[in-house]
Design a protein around this motif. Structure first.
Motif, PDB file in Angstrom:
ATOM      1  N   UNK A 314       0.802  -1.209   0.000  1.00 25.10           N
ATOM      2  CA  UNK A 314       0.000   0.000   0.000  1.00 25.10           C
ATOM      3  C   UNK A 314       0.836   1.260   0.000  1.00 25.10           C
ATOM      4  N   UNK A 315       0.217   2.357  -0.379  1.00 27.81           N
ATOM      5  CA  UNK A 315       0.869   3.675  -0.378  1.00 27.81           C
ATOM      6  C   UNK A 315       0.059   4.624   0.477  1.00 27.81           C
ATOM      7  N   UNK A 316       0.726   5.659   0.958  1.00 29.13           N
ATOM      8  CA  UNK A 316       0.091   6.612   1.858  1.00 29.13           C
ATOM      9  C   UNK A 316      -0.725   7.624   1.057  1.00 29.13           C
ATOM     10  N   UNK A 317      -1.992   7.816   1.442  1.00 25.01           N
ATOM     11  CA  UNK A 317      -2.885   8.668   0.664  1.00 25.01           C
ATOM     12  C   UNK A 317      -3.015  10.044   1.306  1.00 25.01           C
ATOM     13  N   UNK A 318      -1.936  10.776   1.351  1.00 19.29           N
ATOM     14  CA  UNK A 318      -1.985  12.162   1.830  1.00 19.29           C
ATOM     15  C   UNK A 318      -0.819  12.938   1.238  1.00 19.29           C
TER      16      UNK A 318
END
Length: 318
Positions: A314-318
């Motif tokens: 996953x990747x950070x969504x911010x």
């Protein structure tokens, strides 16, 4: 039958004190990883093997890619969750941190810190803290930062009070129904039921017991392949193991390394395993052992083309 693979030559002699947390960025063909003790983040071009190093005023303990921000990272620091702005962003003179959550009470900061962390497919960042042997009230806990709840009290919460020792390697099964989390000094990797819709964990139970399996060293960082099997690095163990159905089936042996710390799959087909290591003197270790294990602290790679591939991270969504 266990397949033994000897890994005796580093990919790059980076000389980390406490190399950790490798993350593969496919878009730029870059491997990012940290040296926690030196407060550094490395960015390795895997084609040229050239790298640059960003230095900070506080320890960076884990990193994650940021969605929609090529070459940019989110991270955990000693005290919380943060964004890393590269030196060419925001007209800064060098890379800088912007914290988005600092959940550790100031009174405890001298005695604990965040350690390993990773994101699920919805961009939630999970990370654990570490205990302090001298202060019984300081225990490791598992935290979750959810950028979808930014600005609310629910953005950063404790999802498991523990108590844990050194919170370490964590990740999800490919279907994200199971969450794995390492408690290093208890020599345990736990499994939880995971709800991807809410980001909640439940039903913690031991999944791998290093003592019962009679493994050398303790579990450190991990990654998971697309078959759902765990690859765990062994601190003070000179090995990295793949566990299939609860037992070792692949044994990567590092005769010149004492402290194997973490791993991730990368490369265009996610079939190259990158492995970080730590110097023998790291975290109060014995510097004299570096003569016996001279490649401790360097970066390694094992080519598993046509055999194993990593699960997507996953990747950070911010």
């Amino acid at each position: 039958m266990v397949e033994i693979i000897t890994v005796d030559e580093p990919l790059v002699r980076v000389g980390c004190i406490l190399g950790e947390g490798p993350v593969w960025e496919a878009e730029t063909e870059t491997l990012h990883f940290v040296d926690i003790s030196a407060a550094k983040v490395y960015h390795l071009d895997v084609n040229t093997l050239e790298y640059r190093v960003d230095e900070f005023d506080e320890k960076i303990t884990s990193i994650a890619l940021r969605a929609g921000h090529k070459g940019s990272l989110a991270c955990t620091t000693q005290r919380g969750f943060a964004l890393i702005y590269p030196s060419d962003d925001l007209q800064s003179n060098g890379p800088r941190l912007e914290h988005v959550a600092e959940p550790l009470p100031p009174s405890l900061l001298p005695y604990t810190r965040f350690n390993d962390g990773a994101c699920d497919s919805r961009g939630r960042y999970f990370a654990g803290s570490v205990f302090n042997k001298a202060r019984e009230e300081v225990v490791g806990k598992l935290y979750r930062y959810d950028p979808a709840k930014k600005g609310t009290e629910e953005a950063c919460v404790v999802v498991d009070e523990g108590p844990f020792t050194d919170s370490n390697g964590l990740g999800w099964s490919p279907d994200e129904r199971t969450f794995y989390f390492t408690d290093s000094w208890k020599r345990l990797i736990y499994a939880y039921d995971y709800d991807i819709e809410t980001g909640s964990v439940s039903n913690r139970r031991p999944f791998l017991d290093g003592a019962a399996l009679n493994l050398p060293g303790i579990f450190d960082g991990m990654c998971i392949d697309d078959e759902g099997y765990i690859w765990s690095a062994m601190w003070n163990g000179s090995h990295l193991y793949r566990f299939k159905d609860g037992v070792v089936d692949i044994d990567l042996s590092f005769p010149k390394v004492l402290r194997v710390t973490s791993c991730c799959f990368g490369g265009p087909n996610l079939d190259q395993l990158f492995i970080t290591t730590a110097h023998c003197a790291a975290e109060g270790g014995n510097a004299n052992m570096q003569y016996q294990f001279p490649d401790s602290g360097h970066l390694f790679k094992v080519n598993f083309s046509g055999r194993f591939k990593g699960a997507k991270r996953g990747v950070f969504l911010q």
